[in-house]
Design an enzyme around this catalytic site. Sequence first.
Site, PDB file in Angstrom:
ATOM      1  CB  THR A  73      -1.179  -0.055   1.344  1.00 49.57           C
ATOM      2  OG1 THR A  73      -1.779  -1.115   1.090  1.00 49.57           O
ATOM      3  CG2 THR A  73      -1.789   1.150   1.249  1.00 49.57           C
ATOM      4  CE1 TYR A  82      -4.029  -0.274  -1.333  1.00 48.98           C
ATOM      5  CE2 TYR A  82      -5.851   0.729  -0.140  1.00 48.98           C
ATOM      6  CZ  TYR A  82      -4.654   0.052  -0.169  1.00 48.98           C
ATOM      7  OH  TYR A  82      -4.340  -0.886   0.921  1.00 48.98           O
ATOM      8  CB  SER A  84       2.541  -7.859   1.573  1.00 46.42           C
ATOM      9  OG  SER A  84       1.269  -7.667   2.356  1.00 46.42           O
ATOM     10  CB  THR A 133      -0.030  -3.472   6.154  1.00 45.62           C
ATOM     11  OG1 THR A 133      -1.232  -3.516   5.593  1.00 45.62           O
ATOM     12  CG2 THR A 133       0.783  -2.290   6.132  1.00 45.62           C
ATOM     13  CG  ASP A 134      -3.039  -7.698   3.423  1.00 48.09           C
ATOM     14  OD1 ASP A 134      -3.414  -6.658   4.537  1.00 48.09           O
ATOM     15  OD2 ASP A 134      -3.515  -7.789   2.410  1.00 48.09           O
ATOM     16  CE  LYS A 138      -3.840  -4.705   7.656  1.00 44.80           C
ATOM     17  NZ  LYS A 138      -3.610  -4.611   6.324  1.00 44.80           N
ATOM     18  CD  GLU A 163      -8.362 -25.679  27.453  1.00 40.77           C
ATOM     19  OE1 GLU A 163      -8.902 -26.635  27.244  1.00 40.77           O
ATOM     20  OE2 GLU A 163      -8.526 -24.666  28.267  1.00 40.77           O
TER      21      GLU A 163
END
Length: 355
Positions: free
Chosen positions: A38, A52, A85, A118-119, A191, A312
Site C-alpha cells: 500500500t 486502490y 504482500s 501490511t497484510d 496487524k 487444555e
Amino acid sequence: MKPVQLRSLFAASALFVACSAAFAADKPQVVILATGGTIAGAGTSVANSATYQAAKVPVDKLIAGVPELKNLADVRGDQVFQIASESFTNEHLITLGKRVAALARQPDVDGIVITHGTDTLEETAFFLNLVLKTDKPVVIVGSMRPGTAMSADGMLNLYNAVAVASSKDSAGKGVLVTMNDEIHTGRDVAKTVNIKTEAFKSPWGPLGMIVEGKTYWFRAPAKRHTSGTEFDIDKLDKLAPVDIAYGYGNATPTAYRAFAQGGAKAIIHAGTGNGSVSGAVVPALQELRGKGVQIIRSSRVVGGGFVLRNAEQPDDKYDWVVAHDLNPQKARILASVALTRTTEAKELQRMFMEY
C-alpha cells in the site's frame, strides 16, 4: 578582483567543499529496499483510502516524495519486488533475507529500511528477526493508506523508518517495525485492524516512538533475535512446508488431514482460547503426529493469545508443541525455519520458548 582576494575566495570555496563532504560522510548511510504494498499504492481519487491498487509507485518516487529524508541520512533505494504482500511466498522471504544480509555486511551501510505491504508485514519482520545475523538497524515500514489518499500515512511512516534506521540507539534491538509513530519489535507486532492507521499493535506494547525524527525508547526485546540467533539466512535456501488450520465450533479433522497429505511437515493449530482442540479433532492430530507431522498449538485470540504447555491438552503425552505467545502466522514462520534444523518436538519447543 586582486590576486590575494582570489586566493582567499578559492581557499574559502575549498574549505566549504571539504566541510560539506565531511558533513555528508558523517551522515548515516541508509538503503531502502522496496517490495511494493500500500505504501507504493495509488487510488483513483483522494477519497479512496481503502480501494486502490497496491504496488504501483517505484522506490525512486517514494524517496523523491519525502525530500526531508536528506536531513536524516544519505538514502538510496533498491526495488527488490513490486507486489502486494498477500502474495509473499517462502521464496520471496529467502530472497529478501539474503539481500538484507548482504547489505548489512557492507561497511558503507549503516541501516536498512524495507517498505512492505501490511497484510504479511508482521510475518516478514519475524522471519528476518530470526535469520539475520547483524546488529545494524533493520526497519520494516508500510502504510494503511495509499499516497494518493487524503491523510495518507506513508510519507511520515517512511520518514520515521529512516529516522529509526539512522539512529545508533536502534542498533542491537533486532528487526523493528515503525507504523503510526510507534516502534515495535518484529517479533511481537501484528496487524489488528485493516482500515485504521493505528492498525499495528504489540500485545506487550511498543518499544518506543518517534517524534519529529527523534527516537524515544521505553523497553528492549527479551527474546533471542538477529545477532543472537542460531539460524542463518546465508545457510537457508528453502523453508519447511508448514500450514495453519483454524479451530472453531463444530471443527472437523478435514483440513489437518488435507495439509498432511499435501506435504506439510508441521501443522499450526489456531485454537480457541488456550489453544484448545476439539474432541473430534484430537484423534486425527495424534494420528498425524505418529506419522511424523509436528502438531503446534497456537491461539486464534487477537491481541495476546498465550498457550500454556499441558493446559487444555497433555502435550507431553502427545509429543505436541505449544507456540507460547506467538500468533498462528508467526508460529508458522518459526516452525518453517526451525524444521530446517531439527525434527525433534523437544527441540522445537525450546525454540518456541526462546524466540
